[in-house]
Design a protein around this motif. Structure first.
Motif, PDB file in Angstrom:
ATOM      1  N   LYS A  80       0.833  -1.207   0.000  1.00 56.84           N
ATOM      2  CA  LYS A  80       0.000   0.000   0.000  1.00 56.84           C
ATOM      3  C   LYS A  80       0.863   1.250   0.000  1.00 56.84           C
ATOM      4  O   LYS A  80       0.626   2.206  -0.766  1.00 56.84           O
ATOM      5  CB  LYS A  80      -0.930  -0.031   1.215  1.00 56.84           C
ATOM      6  N   MET A  83       2.825   1.831  -3.403  1.00 55.55           N
ATOM      7  CA  MET A  83       2.038   2.373  -4.516  1.00 55.55           C
ATOM      8  C   MET A  83       2.061   3.895  -4.515  1.00 55.55           C
ATOM      9  O   MET A  83       1.844   4.528  -5.545  1.00 55.55           O
ATOM     10  CB  MET A  83       0.595   1.864  -4.437  1.00 55.55           C
ATOM     11  N   GLN A  84       2.326   4.497  -3.327  1.00 51.11           N
ATOM     12  CA  GLN A  84       2.351   5.945  -3.215  1.00 51.11           C
ATOM     13  C   GLN A  84       3.777   6.498  -3.259  1.00 51.11           C
ATOM     14  O   GLN A  84       3.987   7.702  -3.117  1.00 51.11           O
ATOM     15  CB  GLN A  84       1.680   6.369  -1.899  1.00 51.11           C
ATOM     16  N   SER A 122       2.512  -3.836  -6.620  1.00 54.25           N
ATOM     17  CA  SER A 122       2.127  -2.422  -6.539  1.00 54.25           C
ATOM     18  C   SER A 122       1.928  -1.814  -7.920  1.00 54.25           C
ATOM     19  O   SER A 122       1.173  -0.843  -8.085  1.00 54.25           O
ATOM     20  CB  SER A 122       3.201  -1.641  -5.776  1.00 54.25           C
ATOM     21  N   GLY A 126      -1.017   0.875  -8.664  1.00 50.41           N
ATOM     22  CA  GLY A 126      -0.528   2.238  -8.507  1.00 50.41           C
ATOM     23  C   GLY A 126       0.402   2.631  -9.626  1.00 50.41           C
ATOM     24  O   GLY A 126       0.726   1.822 -10.517  1.00 50.41           O
ATOM     25  N   LYS A 127       0.843   3.846  -9.593  1.00 48.66           N
ATOM     26  CA  LYS A 127       1.748   4.358 -10.626  1.00 48.66           C
ATOM     27  C   LYS A 127       3.202   4.127 -10.216  1.00 48.66           C
ATOM     28  O   LYS A 127       3.947   5.048  -9.904  1.00 48.66           O
ATOM     29  CB  LYS A 127       1.487   5.840 -10.844  1.00 48.66           C
ATOM     30  N   VAL A 128       3.571   2.860 -10.186  1.00 45.28           N
ATOM     31  CA  VAL A 128       4.934   2.470  -9.804  1.00 45.28           C
ATOM     32  C   VAL A 128       5.684   2.079 -11.066  1.00 45.28           C
ATOM     33  O   VAL A 128       5.200   1.263 -11.865  1.00 45.28           O
ATOM     34  CB  VAL A 128       4.926   1.302  -8.809  1.00 45.28           C
TER      35      VAL A 128
END
Length: 389
Positions: A80, A83-84, A122, A126-128
């Motif tokens: 989590k 992902m940020q 991730s 998310g934008k990984v």
């Protein structure tokens, strides 16, 4: 040794706890109160507290459940947070990966690929970037192998100390065995000498005392008869002296015992006290050997047996005695651990010196597959031979 394990366990546990406490401190300091913050705090507290319910230094040892819950709680929070993440190093799962590697078992080997895959999950939500995921995955994998390496070192150290303890106990057993053999030999010799003295000389000395008493009583009444008695006593004393000489002579003859009998007794006792299988092979006709030759050979055999058991962990040995007209060849082989480089220590040097003082040759070598062999060749003199029944 247990203290070393406890220190290492507590060290890994402390690092893990510090990691989660530090994460809690950061999110509390960097964020204002909100429902989302509360969820993150509860999530981290669960990751910190729940896995140690199954593995805790010196108290609980269920490593499989600890690793599973660590991945579910700590790993999910890592996904989590990752992902940020906006750059490599802002979020990591290094210390938990180290802990998982340290506690890894065969049943939990699947966690290694799971650690590698975590950052890539991730990317699905998310934008990984690929580079960020690959870098973090490599770091996790590296730290898990550091944990495995630390665990391997701890186990190797434990095995080393366990082996040293076994060797020490075996040395004590061999020392007790040697002391017991010596004590039994002395007791047997004392008992034999006591029987010889009692049976041979006891009756004669009683007769002497009674005859002397009779002669003393006759000195005043009948001097001639007393003189006859004393002459008889002198003859009995001479006979007793001859008997004593016979006993000493027999004892000296018994000291010249057969080398083969001595070796058979040594093999039997060593097998009985240590459980080692020993094969004794005799070739040729045994010769009567001088005391120093026989003792030197027996000492070499004893030292070879002891070294094979103590240093080589041998379970089977072979003793060959080959008598030929010009010499005696002795070979002691064992199936102990393979030898690497070795040097002549005190024991081997002493054996070599014993044999060389007799004009013989001594060699010590590793066998082709496993174990070692001691070989001696001692020249024999004279034509006298000892034929065994």
């Amino acid at each position: 040794m247990k203290k070393v394990f406890h220190i290492m366990d507590w060290g890994i546990f402390g690092l893990r706890s510090y990691n989660y406490i530090l994460l809690l401190f950061h999110i509390l300091m960097d964020n204002e109160y909100s429902p989302r913050l509360l969820v993150n705090v509860i999530w981290l507290l669960a990751a910190l507290i729940i896995p140690p319910l199954f593995w805790f230094p010196q108290l609980r040892k269920n490593k499989e459940w600890f690793i599973l819950l660590e991945l579910l709680l700590g790993g999910s929070y890592y996904i989590k947070s990752f992902m940020q993440a906006d750059h490599l190093g802002s979020v990591d799962y290094l210390i938990p990966s180290l802990t998982i590697g340290y506690l890894l078992t065969r049943k939990t080997a699947w966690t290694l690929p799971a650690l590698f895959v975590l950052p890539f999950i991730s990317m699905l939500f998310g934008k990984v970037t690929w580079d960020l995921a690959l870098g973090s995955s490599s770091d996790n994998f590296l730290f898990s192998f550091i944990g495995i390496w630390v665990s391997f070192i701890a186990k190797a150290y434990h095995e080393k100390n366990k082996l040293a303890k076994e060797i020490d106990e075996q040395n004590k057993l061999l020392t007790q065995y040697a002391a017991e053999i010596e004590r039994m030999t002395l007791l047997e010799e004392r008992s034999r000498m006591s029987r010889e003295m009692h049976d041979t000389l006891g009756h004669s000395f009683i007769s002497l005392i009674m005859s002397l008493d009779a002669a003393i009583a006759l000195l005043d009444k009948n001097p001639n008869l007393a003189k006859e008695k004393l002459i008889g006593i002198r003859g009995l004393t001479e006979q007793n002296l001859d008997d004593m000489r016979d006993i000493v002579h027999k004892m000296g003859e018994e000291e010249i015992i057969s080398l083969v009998n001595h070796a058979e007794r040594l093999v039997s006792n060593f097998q009985e006290y240590t459980g080692t299988v020993i094969h004794l092979t005799l070739k040729g006709t045994e010769r009567i050997l001088p005391f120093d030759v026989r003792q030197s050979i027996i000492r070499v055999i004893q030292e070879s047996f002891t070294n094979a058991l103590k240093h080589g962990k041998a379970t089977e040995m072979a003793l060959d005695l080959h008598f030929s007209p010009p010499n005696l060849r002795v070979s002691i082989r064992n199936n102990g651990k393979p030898l690497g480089k070795f040097e002549y220590g005190f024991g081997l040097s002493t054996m070599k010196k014993r044999i060389e003082m007799l004009g013989g040759t001594f060699s010590f070598s590793a066998l082709a597959d496993t174990g070692a062999e001691v070989r001696c060749e001692i020249p024999l003199k004279g034509d006298n031979s000892y034929v065994q029944n």
